[in-house]
Design a protein around this motif. Structure first.
Motif, mmCIF file in Angstrom:
data_model
loop_
_atom_site.group_PDB
_atom_site.id
_atom_site.type_symbol
_atom_site.label_atom_id
_atom_site.label_comp_id
_atom_site.label_asym_id
_atom_site.label_seq_id
_atom_site.Cartn_x
_atom_site.Cartn_y
_atom_site.Cartn_z
ATOM 1 N N LYS A 1 34.912 11.930 71.473
ATOM 2 C CA LYS A 1 34.790 10.384 71.110
ATOM 3 C C LYS A 1 34.745 9.558 72.581
ATOM 4 C CE LYS A 1 35.864 10.291 66.370
ATOM 5 N NZ LYS A 1 36.933 9.745 65.694
ATOM 6 N N GLU A 2 35.666 10.031 73.379
ATOM 7 C CA GLU A 2 35.987 9.239 74.589
ATOM 8 C C GLU A 2 35.293 10.045 75.869
ATOM 9 O OE1 GLU A 2 40.197 8.380 75.561
ATOM 10 O OE2 GLU A 2 40.572 8.375 73.388
ATOM 11 N N SER A 3 34.326 9.211 76.459
ATOM 12 C CA SER A 3 33.559 9.772 77.516
ATOM 13 C C SER A 3 34.249 10.460 78.777
ATOM 14 C CB SER A 3 32.639 8.713 78.126
ATOM 15 O OG SER A 3 31.813 8.049 77.217
ATOM 16 N N VAL A 4 35.519 10.122 78.943
ATOM 17 C CA VAL A 4 36.195 10.647 79.918
ATOM 18 C C VAL A 4 36.529 12.331 79.619
ATOM 19 C CG1 VAL A 4 38.627 10.120 79.367
ATOM 20 C CG2 VAL A 4 38.171 10.465 81.663
ATOM 21 N N TRP A 5 36.735 12.418 78.487
ATOM 22 C CA TRP A 5 37.001 13.844 78.022
ATOM 23 C C TRP A 5 35.846 14.622 78.390
ATOM 24 C CZ3 TRP A 5 41.260 16.080 77.396
ATOM 25 C CH2 TRP A 5 42.477 15.287 77.135
ATOM 26 N N TYR A 6 34.740 14.243 78.005
ATOM 27 C CA TYR A 6 33.455 14.995 78.494
ATOM 28 C C TYR A 6 33.671 15.543 80.077
ATOM 29 C CZ TYR A 6 28.588 16.391 79.846
ATOM 30 O OH TYR A 6 27.684 17.369 80.415
ATOM 31 N N ILE A 7 34.023 14.419 80.900
ATOM 32 C CA ILE A 7 34.133 14.800 82.185
ATOM 33 C C ILE A 7 35.089 15.751 82.440
ATOM 34 C CG2 ILE A 7 34.547 13.710 84.565
ATOM 35 C CD1 ILE A 7 31.786 13.123 83.551
ATOM 36 N N HIS A 8 36.247 15.637 81.986
ATOM 37 C CA HIS A 8 37.368 16.802 82.153
ATOM 38 C C HIS A 8 36.598 18.083 81.551
ATOM 39 C CE1 HIS A 8 40.254 14.246 83.396
ATOM 40 N NE2 HIS A 8 40.365 13.433 82.264
ATOM 41 N N ARG A 9 36.007 18.181 80.204
ATOM 42 C CA ARG A 9 35.340 19.582 79.971
ATOM 43 C C ARG A 9 34.305 20.101 81.085
ATOM 44 N NH1 ARG A 9 33.329 18.309 73.705
ATOM 45 N NH2 ARG A 9 35.460 18.468 72.691
ATOM 46 N N ALA A 10 33.426 19.001 81.583
ATOM 47 C CA ALA A 10 32.646 19.477 82.779
ATOM 48 C C ALA A 10 33.451 20.108 83.844
ATOM 49 C CB ALA A 10 31.654 18.341 83.062
ATOM 50 N N GLY A 11 34.585 19.543 84.167
ATOM 51 C CA GLY A 11 35.296 19.695 85.346
ATOM 52 C C GLY A 11 35.843 21.214 85.464
ATOM 53 N N ARG A 12 35.729 21.944 84.262
ATOM 54 C CA ARG A 12 35.932 23.142 84.519
ATOM 55 C C ARG A 12 35.121 24.261 85.168
ATOM 56 N NH1 ARG A 12 39.849 21.820 85.015
ATOM 57 N NH2 ARG A 12 39.153 20.009 84.361
ATOM 58 N N VAL A 13 34.149 23.632 85.457
ATOM 59 C CA VAL A 13 33.002 24.453 86.251
ATOM 60 C C VAL A 13 32.631 23.373 87.483
ATOM 61 C CG1 VAL A 13 32.102 25.816 84.539
ATOM 62 C CG2 VAL A 13 31.014 23.737 84.872
ATOM 63 N N GLY A 14 32.059 23.940 88.595
ATOM 64 C CA GLY A 14 31.664 23.011 89.753
ATOM 65 C C GLY A 14 33.053 22.943 90.541
ATOM 66 N N ARG A 15 33.881 23.822 90.654
ATOM 67 C CA ARG A 15 35.202 23.598 91.347
ATOM 68 C C ARG A 15 34.964 24.347 92.793
ATOM 69 N NH1 ARG A 15 38.888 21.913 87.791
ATOM 70 N NH2 ARG A 15 40.827 22.559 88.817
ATOM 71 N N ALA A 16 35.571 23.629 93.487
ATOM 72 C CA ALA A 16 35.934 24.398 95.019
ATOM 73 C C ALA A 16 34.636 24.514 95.599
ATOM 74 C CB ALA A 16 36.833 25.464 94.831
ATOM 75 N N LYS A 17 33.915 23.604 95.751
ATOM 76 C CA LYS A 17 32.514 23.708 96.144
ATOM 77 C C LYS A 17 31.605 24.897 95.431
ATOM 78 C CE LYS A 17 34.085 22.309 100.582
ATOM 79 N NZ LYS A 17 33.939 22.610 102.081
ATOM 80 N N LYS A 18 31.728 25.424 94.349
ATOM 81 C CA LYS A 18 31.015 26.226 93.648
ATOM 82 C C LYS A 18 30.092 25.260 92.518
ATOM 83 C CE LYS A 18 34.201 29.978 93.296
ATOM 84 N NZ LYS A 18 35.170 30.961 92.464
ATOM 85 N N THR A 19 29.076 26.008 92.230
ATOM 86 C CA THR A 19 28.116 25.212 91.236
ATOM 87 C C THR A 19 28.469 25.698 89.781
ATOM 88 O OG1 THR A 19 26.317 26.798 91.496
ATOM 89 C CG2 THR A 19 26.491 24.866 93.031
ATOM 90 N N GLY A 20 28.019 24.861 88.896
ATOM 91 C CA GLY A 20 28.161 25.168 87.564
ATOM 92 C C GLY A 20 27.202 24.254 86.582
ATOM 93 N N SER A 21 26.787 24.778 85.140
ATOM 94 C CA SER A 21 26.207 23.912 84.379
ATOM 95 C C SER A 21 26.971 23.766 83.267
ATOM 96 C CB SER A 21 25.030 24.707 83.962
ATOM 97 O OG SER A 21 24.273 25.062 85.195
ATOM 98 N N VAL A 22 26.484 22.540 82.450
ATOM 99 C CA VAL A 22 27.080 22.011 81.043
ATOM 100 C C VAL A 22 26.026 21.859 80.326
ATOM 101 C CG1 VAL A 22 28.646 20.479 79.755
ATOM 102 C CG2 VAL A 22 28.838 20.797 82.536
#
Length: 449
Positions: free
Chosen positions: A315-336
């Motif tokens: 429901k809250e947009s910021v939680w989507y960003i936190h979910r997405a932030g489990r990938v693409g960490r430390a200069k790696k790439t990721g997909s949601v």
């Protein structure tokens, strides 16, 4: 060259970093280290997830500890046991090259025999610890990691009690958060005082290492069917599937187990031992998929995760960003990948306004992901015109003066009729416009003939 040398860290810290293949600081770390060199000052640190915020405070603290003094000199507070264990595991790495360093993790009913230099734990356990200490004056570092979550979870009063119990005249404070907002700053003002704010991100919503996809099916299939087909197409190395509720997570898990997927499950109803074992299994690469609620959406570091699937949107947009932030960490790439459901159009639009760029993908009958040319639906609230509003106001005003049994119901019926009349007039107007346009086109065709 190891660029950490520039900040005069002792050899045992540099050796540990090197063993982790960490050779240069991230942007946010470089900013934090530069300030520590000059001032040893309290900091509020904000940066996108996966940018290495933990080392921003951890390395300066390790550098400045008095390892000959057998007293607790640092407390690190985190909102959940999972996050506390994660930070503890990062610190314990340094004991390999510095055996004098003593650290204690406080998440259960642990007995403390020797005073550790650093204690890490949840607010409840840190509170119990400081309340039974007579030497809190030796504590010189106070860290609130995932500070926004600590406040959101209602720990503010407990944090204040811990802070007030620590009787140190030169306390250096750190607060870390992927999202900094006025409410957080105001609630922590008594603790953080005039702490300097540093940040490397103009927007928490943007991360060039992450691609965002919305997945549809032509036949408007049940979302669980779309999910099952999608996981058989994308072939992730390690994938986290986020559900909005525990029941939803349980259902997804059962469906995937039935199809023999190598999958784990984590949510609030599992015991601490079960959660701990799940993370142990993950780190031993026993799962390819993890079904989870937002319990692990913030701060949890699973560095080998390359794909996140969001079963619908929170429901809250910021939680989507936190979910997405489990990938693409430390200069790696990721997909949601977001499994489309008919009730999430508004949330998609909300995220789009924050400059998130979506790839719209169709999972076709051949189980192929293909581009889907799509314009986002936008929900407009139809506004009543001025004369209609005036009519409604007149009915309400007249009705309020002549109070009789059933008057409210009569007023509602009158307003309903006015609105219906307004809609009919609007439709008639549109039809006339269409007919006029058609007549113009027809007359032009006749003229050409």
């Amino acid at each position: 060259m190891n660029k950490f040398n520039n900040y005069k860290f002792p050899e045992w810290i540099l050796t540990t970093l090197s063993s982790k293949n960490i050779s240069e600081p991230t942007d946010i770390q470089a900013k934090a280290f530069a300030i520590d060199e000059k001032l040893n000052k309290s900091l509020i640190i904000t940066a996108k997830t996966g940018s290495g915020k933990t080392y921003c405070y951890l390395l300066p603290i390790l550098k400045n500890l008095d390892l000959e003094l057998n007293e607790t000199q640092c407390v690190i507070i985190l909102p959940t046991k999972e996050l506390a264990r994660q930070v503890y595991s990062k610190i314990i790495d340094f004991t390999t090259n510095q055996q004098k360093l003593k650290i204690k993790l406080l998440v259960a009913n642990d007995q403390i025999k020797n005073k550790p230099h650093i204690v890490v734990g949840t607010p409840n356990k840190i509170y119990e610890f400081v309340m039974h200490q007579n030497t809190n004056k030796f504590i010189k570092y106070f860290v609130l990691d995932e500070a926004d979550t600590l406040v959101d979870y209602g720990f503010n009063n407990q944090i204040m009690m811990i802070f007030n119990k620590i009787n140190s005249p030169k306390l250096v404070k750190y607060a870390l958060s992927a999202t900094l907002h006025d409410s957080l700053a105001n609630q922590l003002k008594n603790i953080l005082g005039n702490a300097k704010v540093i940040s490397t991100s103009a927007s928490i919503w943007l991360n060039s290492n992450i691609t965002h996809n919305i997945v549809y099916q032509n036949d408007n299939s049940n979302p669980i069917n779309t999910l099952k087909k999608l996981v058989s197409v994308i072939h992730p190395y390690f994938c986290i599937i986020f559900a909005n509720t525990k029941n939803e997570a349980n259902n997804i898990y059962k469906e995937m187990v039935a199809l023999n997927f190598n999958v784990g499950l984590i949510h609030q109803d599992l015991s601490q031992r079960e959660r701990k074992n799940i993370f142990k299994d993950i780190n031993e690469y026993k799962y390819q998929y993890l079904v989870a609620t937002d319990l692990i959406a913030r701060g949890v570091d699973l560095p080998f995760a390359d794909i996140v699937i969001s079963y619908g949107l929170p429901k809250e947009s910021v939680w989507y960003i936190h979910r997405a932030g489990r990938v693409g960490r430390a200069k790696k790439t990721g997909s949601v990948y977001v499994i489309y459901q008919s009730n999430i159009d508004q949330q998609i639009n909300s995220l789009s306004k924050k400059q998130i760029k979506w790839n719209f993908l169709l999972l076709n009958k051949n189980n192929e992901l293909v581009n889907k040319n799509l314009k986002l639906k936008t929900n407009f609230v139809k506004r009543l015109d001025y004369s209609t509003n005036k009519e409604i106001q007149k009915v309400i005003y007249t009705g309020s003066k002549k109070v009789k049994p059933g008057y409210k119901k009569k007023i509602k019926e009158k307003i309903k009729k006015i609105k219906q009349k307004n809609r009919h007039e609007f439709i008639e107007k549109k039809i006339k416009q269409v007919l006029i346009a058609k007549n113009i086109r027809d007359s032009k065709k006749k003229t050409k003939k």
